[in-house]
Each structure stands twice: as structure tokens, then as C-alpha cells.
Design a protein around this motif. Structure first.
Motif, PDB file in Angstrom:
ATOM      1  N   LEU A   1       0.820  -1.217   0.000  1.00  0.00           N
ATOM      2  CA  LEU A   1       0.000   0.000   0.000  1.00  0.00           C
ATOM      3  C   LEU A   1       0.851   1.263   0.000  1.00  0.00           C
ATOM      4  O   LEU A   1       0.535   2.224  -0.694  1.00  0.00           O
ATOM      5  CB  LEU A   1      -0.925   0.008   1.213  1.00  0.00           C
ATOM      6  N   SER A   2       1.925   1.260   0.760  1.00  0.00           N
ATOM      7  CA  SER A   2       2.755   2.468   0.819  1.00  0.00           C
ATOM      8  C   SER A   2       3.548   2.679  -0.466  1.00  0.00           C
ATOM      9  O   SER A   2       3.856   3.808  -0.825  1.00  0.00           O
ATOM     10  CB  SER A   2       3.705   2.400   2.013  1.00  0.00           C
ATOM     11  N   GLY A   3       3.868   1.616  -1.181  1.00  0.00           N
ATOM     12  CA  GLY A   3       4.628   1.747  -2.417  1.00  0.00           C
ATOM     13  C   GLY A   3       3.783   2.089  -3.629  1.00  0.00           C
ATOM     14  O   GLY A   3       4.317   2.412  -4.693  1.00  0.00           O
ATOM     15  N   THR A   4       2.465   2.043  -3.469  1.00  0.00           N
ATOM     16  CA  THR A   4       1.586   2.307  -4.609  1.00  0.00           C
ATOM     17  C   THR A   4       1.739   3.735  -5.113  1.00  0.00           C
ATOM     18  O   THR A   4       1.883   3.962  -6.309  1.00  0.00           O
ATOM     19  CB  THR A   4       0.118   2.042  -4.220  1.00  0.00           C
ATOM     20  N   ARG A   5       1.724   4.687  -4.197  1.00  0.00           N
ATOM     21  CA  ARG A   5       1.841   6.098  -4.606  1.00  0.00           C
ATOM     22  C   ARG A   5       3.169   6.373  -5.287  1.00  0.00           C
ATOM     23  O   ARG A   5       3.242   7.094  -6.271  1.00  0.00           O
ATOM     24  CB  ARG A   5       1.684   7.016  -3.404  1.00  0.00           C
ATOM     25  N   THR A   6       4.221   5.818  -4.754  1.00  0.00           N
ATOM     26  CA  THR A   6       5.549   6.035  -5.329  1.00  0.00           C
ATOM     27  C   THR A   6       5.635   5.470  -6.734  1.00  0.00           C
ATOM     28  O   THR A   6       6.114   6.133  -7.655  1.00  0.00           O
ATOM     29  CB  THR A   6       6.619   5.371  -4.443  1.00  0.00           C
ATOM     30  N   HIS A   7       5.169   4.255  -6.918  1.00  0.00           N
ATOM     31  CA  HIS A   7       5.313   3.588  -8.215  1.00  0.00           C
ATOM     32  C   HIS A   7       4.282   4.043  -9.240  1.00  0.00           C
ATOM     33  O   HIS A   7       4.458   3.787 -10.425  1.00  0.00           O
ATOM     34  CB  HIS A   7       5.273   2.076  -8.027  1.00  0.00           C
ATOM     35  N   GLU A   8       3.216   4.709  -8.793  1.00  0.00           N
ATOM     36  CA  GLU A   8       2.255   5.265  -9.751  1.00  0.00           C
ATOM     37  C   GLU A   8       2.892   6.368 -10.592  1.00  0.00           C
ATOM     38  O   GLU A   8       2.458   6.631 -11.704  1.00  0.00           O
ATOM     39  CB  GLU A   8       1.043   5.861  -9.023  1.00  0.00           C
ATOM     40  N   ARG A   9       3.914   6.997 -10.053  1.00  0.00           N
ATOM     41  CA  ARG A   9       4.545   8.132 -10.740  1.00  0.00           C
ATOM     42  C   ARG A   9       5.697   7.724 -11.648  1.00  0.00           C
ATOM     43  O   ARG A   9       6.137   8.512 -12.469  1.00  0.00           O
ATOM     44  CB  ARG A   9       5.050   9.123  -9.698  1.00  0.00           C
ATOM     45  N   THR A  10       6.211   6.518 -11.492  1.00  0.00           N
ATOM     46  CA  THR A  10       7.346   6.092 -12.310  1.00  0.00           C
ATOM     47  C   THR A  10       6.856   5.503 -13.635  1.00  0.00           C
ATOM     48  O   THR A  10       5.711   5.068 -13.748  1.00  0.00           O
ATOM     49  CB  THR A  10       8.187   5.031 -11.573  1.00  0.00           C
ATOM     50  N   ALA A  11       7.730   5.478 -14.608  1.00  0.00           N
ATOM     51  CA  ALA A  11       7.363   4.928 -15.916  1.00  0.00           C
ATOM     52  C   ALA A  11       7.072   3.434 -15.831  1.00  0.00           C
ATOM     53  O   ALA A  11       6.123   2.936 -16.437  1.00  0.00           O
ATOM     54  CB  ALA A  11       8.491   5.185 -16.923  1.00  0.00           C
ATOM     55  N   ALA A  12       7.881   2.720 -15.050  1.00  0.00           N
ATOM     56  CA  ALA A  12       7.657   1.271 -14.900  1.00  0.00           C
ATOM     57  C   ALA A  12       6.334   0.993 -14.191  1.00  0.00           C
ATOM     58  O   ALA A  12       5.600   0.074 -14.564  1.00  0.00           O
ATOM     59  CB  ALA A  12       8.811   0.646 -14.133  1.00  0.00           C
ATOM     60  N   GLY A  13       6.026   1.789 -13.177  1.00  0.00           N
ATOM     61  CA  GLY A  13       4.766   1.619 -12.460  1.00  0.00           C
ATOM     62  C   GLY A  13       3.563   1.924 -13.337  1.00  0.00           C
ATOM     63  O   GLY A  13       2.549   1.219 -13.301  1.00  0.00           O
ATOM     64  N   LYS A  14       3.685   2.989 -14.130  1.00  0.00           N
ATOM     65  CA  LYS A  14       2.595   3.325 -15.061  1.00  0.00           C
ATOM     66  C   LYS A  14       2.399   2.218 -16.083  1.00  0.00           C
ATOM     67  O   LYS A  14       1.270   1.889 -16.452  1.00  0.00           O
ATOM     68  CB  LYS A  14       2.887   4.648 -15.762  1.00  0.00           C
ATOM     69  N   ASP A  15       3.505   1.639 -16.551  1.00  0.00           N
ATOM     70  CA  ASP A  15       3.432   0.546 -17.517  1.00  0.00           C
ATOM     71  C   ASP A  15       2.742  -0.681 -16.907  1.00  0.00           C
ATOM     72  O   ASP A  15       1.877  -1.295 -17.530  1.00  0.00           O
ATOM     73  CB  ASP A  15       4.830   0.185 -18.004  1.00  0.00           C
ATOM     74  N   LEU A  16       3.126  -1.031 -15.682  1.00  0.00           N
ATOM     75  CA  LEU A  16       2.497  -2.175 -15.011  1.00  0.00           C
ATOM     76  C   LEU A  16       1.008  -1.933 -14.775  1.00  0.00           C
ATOM     77  O   LEU A  16       0.182  -2.830 -14.982  1.00  0.00           O
ATOM     78  CB  LEU A  16       3.179  -2.447 -13.678  1.00  0.00           C
ATOM     79  N   ALA A  17       0.667  -0.728 -14.341  1.00  0.00           N
ATOM     80  CA  ALA A  17      -0.739  -0.406 -14.106  1.00  0.00           C
ATOM     81  C   ALA A  17      -1.541  -0.470 -15.407  1.00  0.00           C
ATOM     82  O   ALA A  17      -2.662  -0.986 -15.438  1.00  0.00           O
ATOM     83  CB  ALA A  17      -0.872   0.975 -13.467  1.00  0.00           C
ATOM     84  N   GLN A  18      -0.955   0.008 -16.489  1.00  0.00           N
ATOM     85  CA  GLN A  18      -1.636  -0.038 -17.786  1.00  0.00           C
ATOM     86  C   GLN A  18      -1.811  -1.475 -18.264  1.00  0.00           C
ATOM     87  O   GLN A  18      -2.857  -1.823 -18.807  1.00  0.00           O
ATOM     88  CB  GLN A  18      -0.855   0.780 -18.817  1.00  0.00           C
ATOM     89  N   ARG A  19      -0.805  -2.311 -18.047  1.00  0.00           N
ATOM     90  CA  ARG A  19      -0.929  -3.720 -18.423  1.00  0.00           C
ATOM     91  C   ARG A  19      -2.045  -4.387 -17.634  1.00  0.00           C
ATOM     92  O   ARG A  19      -2.817  -5.191 -18.172  1.00  0.00           O
ATOM     93  CB  ARG A  19       0.400  -4.441 -18.187  1.00  0.00           C
ATOM     94  N   ALA A  20      -2.143  -4.070 -16.340  1.00  0.00           N
ATOM     95  CA  ALA A  20      -3.215  -4.637 -15.521  1.00  0.00           C
ATOM     96  C   ALA A  20      -4.581  -4.152 -16.002  1.00  0.00           C
ATOM     97  O   ALA A  20      -5.534  -4.936 -16.087  1.00  0.00           O
ATOM     98  CB  ALA A  20      -3.002  -4.260 -14.056  1.00  0.00           C
ATOM     99  N   GLU A  21      -4.677  -2.880 -16.343  1.00  0.00           N
ATOM    100  CA  GLU A  21      -5.944  -2.329 -16.855  1.00  0.00           C
ATOM    101  C   GLU A  21      -6.341  -3.022 -18.159  1.00  0.00           C
ATOM    102  O   GLU A  21      -7.503  -3.369 -18.370  1.00  0.00           O
ATOM    103  CB  GLU A  21      -5.826  -0.816 -17.083  1.00  0.00           C
ATOM    104  N   ASN A  22      -5.359  -3.220 -19.039  1.00  0.00           N
ATOM    105  CA  ASN A  22      -5.641  -3.864 -20.336  1.00  0.00           C
ATOM    106  C   ASN A  22      -6.099  -5.306 -20.161  1.00  0.00           C
ATOM    107  O   ASN A  22      -7.032  -5.753 -20.826  1.00  0.00           O
ATOM    108  CB  ASN A  22      -4.423  -3.802 -21.250  1.00  0.00           C
ATOM    109  N   LEU A  23      -5.404  -6.046 -19.278  1.00  0.00           N
ATOM    110  CA  LEU A  23      -5.805  -7.430 -19.029  1.00  0.00           C
ATOM    111  C   LEU A  23      -7.188  -7.519 -18.394  1.00  0.00           C
ATOM    112  O   LEU A  23      -7.977  -8.395 -18.716  1.00  0.00           O
ATOM    113  CB  LEU A  23      -4.783  -8.130 -18.132  1.00  0.00           C
ATOM    114  N   TYR A  24      -7.467  -6.603 -17.484  1.00  0.00           N
ATOM    115  CA  TYR A  24      -8.774  -6.599 -16.818  1.00  0.00           C
ATOM    116  C   TYR A  24      -9.900  -6.297 -17.810  1.00  0.00           C
ATOM    117  O   TYR A  24     -10.972  -6.887 -17.754  1.00  0.00           O
ATOM    118  CB  TYR A  24      -8.788  -5.584 -15.677  1.00  0.00           C
ATOM    119  N   ALA A  25      -9.626  -5.399 -18.749  1.00  0.00           N
ATOM    120  CA  ALA A  25     -10.641  -5.014 -19.729  1.00  0.00           C
ATOM    121  C   ALA A  25     -10.806  -6.053 -20.838  1.00  0.00           C
ATOM    122  O   ALA A  25     -11.853  -6.110 -21.481  1.00  0.00           O
ATOM    123  CB  ALA A  25     -10.278  -3.664 -20.349  1.00  0.00           C
ATOM    124  N   ALA A  26      -9.787  -6.872 -21.079  1.00  0.00           N
ATOM    125  CA  ALA A  26      -9.844  -7.842 -22.187  1.00  0.00           C
ATOM    126  C   ALA A  26     -10.823  -8.959 -21.921  1.00  0.00           C
ATOM    127  O   ALA A  26     -11.207  -9.293 -20.885  1.00  0.00           O
ATOM    128  CB  ALA A  26      -8.464  -8.434 -22.398  1.00  0.00           C
TER     129      ALA A  26
END
Length: 144
Positions: free
Chosen positions: A119-144
Motif C-alpha cells: 500500500l505504501s509503495g503504490t503512490r511512489t510507483h504510480e509516478r514512475t514509468a515502470a509503475g505506469k506501464d504495469l498499471a496499464q498492463r493490468a488495466e488492459n488485461l482486466y478489460a480484455a
């Protein structure tokens, strides 16, 4: 107040041993209200399993459950039981519910970041490029 919290924590620990499951995960009131559009837990667990890419026969199972998360939700069971898919999925579902109760405005991407970084690392990694990429991959898989 600290003494009262310690007494409640010890009470939950004793009660969890007595009941055979972690009562502490259900004892506390959710910090945030549930989101307007609830997320499908089964679909989220599938997304997590796909992204974590864990070996089903290894410790932690296909969801890559850490020892700390395992003991948070299953004090009565030894960690080697995380190899078995039934127990790993049960603990993964409990941990997912725990995350959903504590995340503010949960989306599938934020849930996955919280799963991977805490939970504490979520805010930090939301701002990084790798975190944004992982979040986008999760969104894409969830929507597929």
C-alpha cells in the motif's frame, strides 16, 4: 490508546488461533468506502496471476504470495502450504479484499501496484514509468 490497540491485537491473535483463520483481517473497519463500480475479484485474481507469472508449484503459488502476506492471513498454516493452489487462492482472495478495503478509489491498475509493492509503495510507483506501464498492463488485461 496504545494499550487498548495492543490488547485488541492480542485478542485477535488468540482468537485467530482458536478459530483457525485470521480474524484480524475482518476486525477493523474499512478505511475507505467501497468504490462506485465494484471490481470483479475473480477477474482481478486472474490478472494478478497472469502478471505475477508465478510457478504454481513454488512457494507462494501462482500469485507469488510472500511469507509476510501469508502469515497476515493464515497464522495457523505453515508457509509451505502456499504451494497448494487451493490455499494460495484462498489467501490471495483474502489479501485482495484487504487491499480493496484500504485503497482509495481502487482500479485494477492500482490494485495490482498495491499487490506488488504494498500500500505504501503504490503512490511512489504510480509516478514512475515502470509503475505506469504495469498499471496499464493490468488495466488492459482486466478489460480484455
Amino acid at each position: 490508546m496504545k494499550t487498548f490497540r495492543r490488547v485488541i491485537g492480542i485478542f485477535c491473535l488468540i482468537l485467530s488461533f482458536w478459530l483457525g483463520q485470521s480474524v484480524a483481517t475482518y476486525w477493523y473497519v474499512p478505511l475507505h468506502s467501497p468504490s462506485v463500480t465494484p471490481l470483479d475479484e475473480t477477474r482481478l485474481l486472474w490478472v494478478i496471476a497472469q502478471l505475477e507469472n508465478g510457478d504454481p508449484d513454488a512457494l507462494g503459488g501462482r500469485y507469488c504470495i510472500s511469507h509476510i502476506v501469508w502469515t497476515q492471513h493464515r497464522l495457523w498454516a505453515p508457509y509451505y502450504m502456499s504451494k497448494w493452489d487451493f490455499y494460495a487462492k484462498e489467501v490471495a482472495r483474502e489479501h485482495l479484499r484487504w487491499l480493496l478495503r484500504r485503497l482509495h478509489e481502487p482500479t485494477s491498475g492500482r490494485v495490482y501496484l498495491a499487490w506488488r509493492y504494498g500500500l505504501s509503495g503504490t503512490r511512489t510507483h504510480e509516478r514512475t514509468a515502470a509503475g505506469k506501464d504495469l498499471a496499464q498492463r493490468a488495466e488492459n488485461l482486466y478489460a480484455a
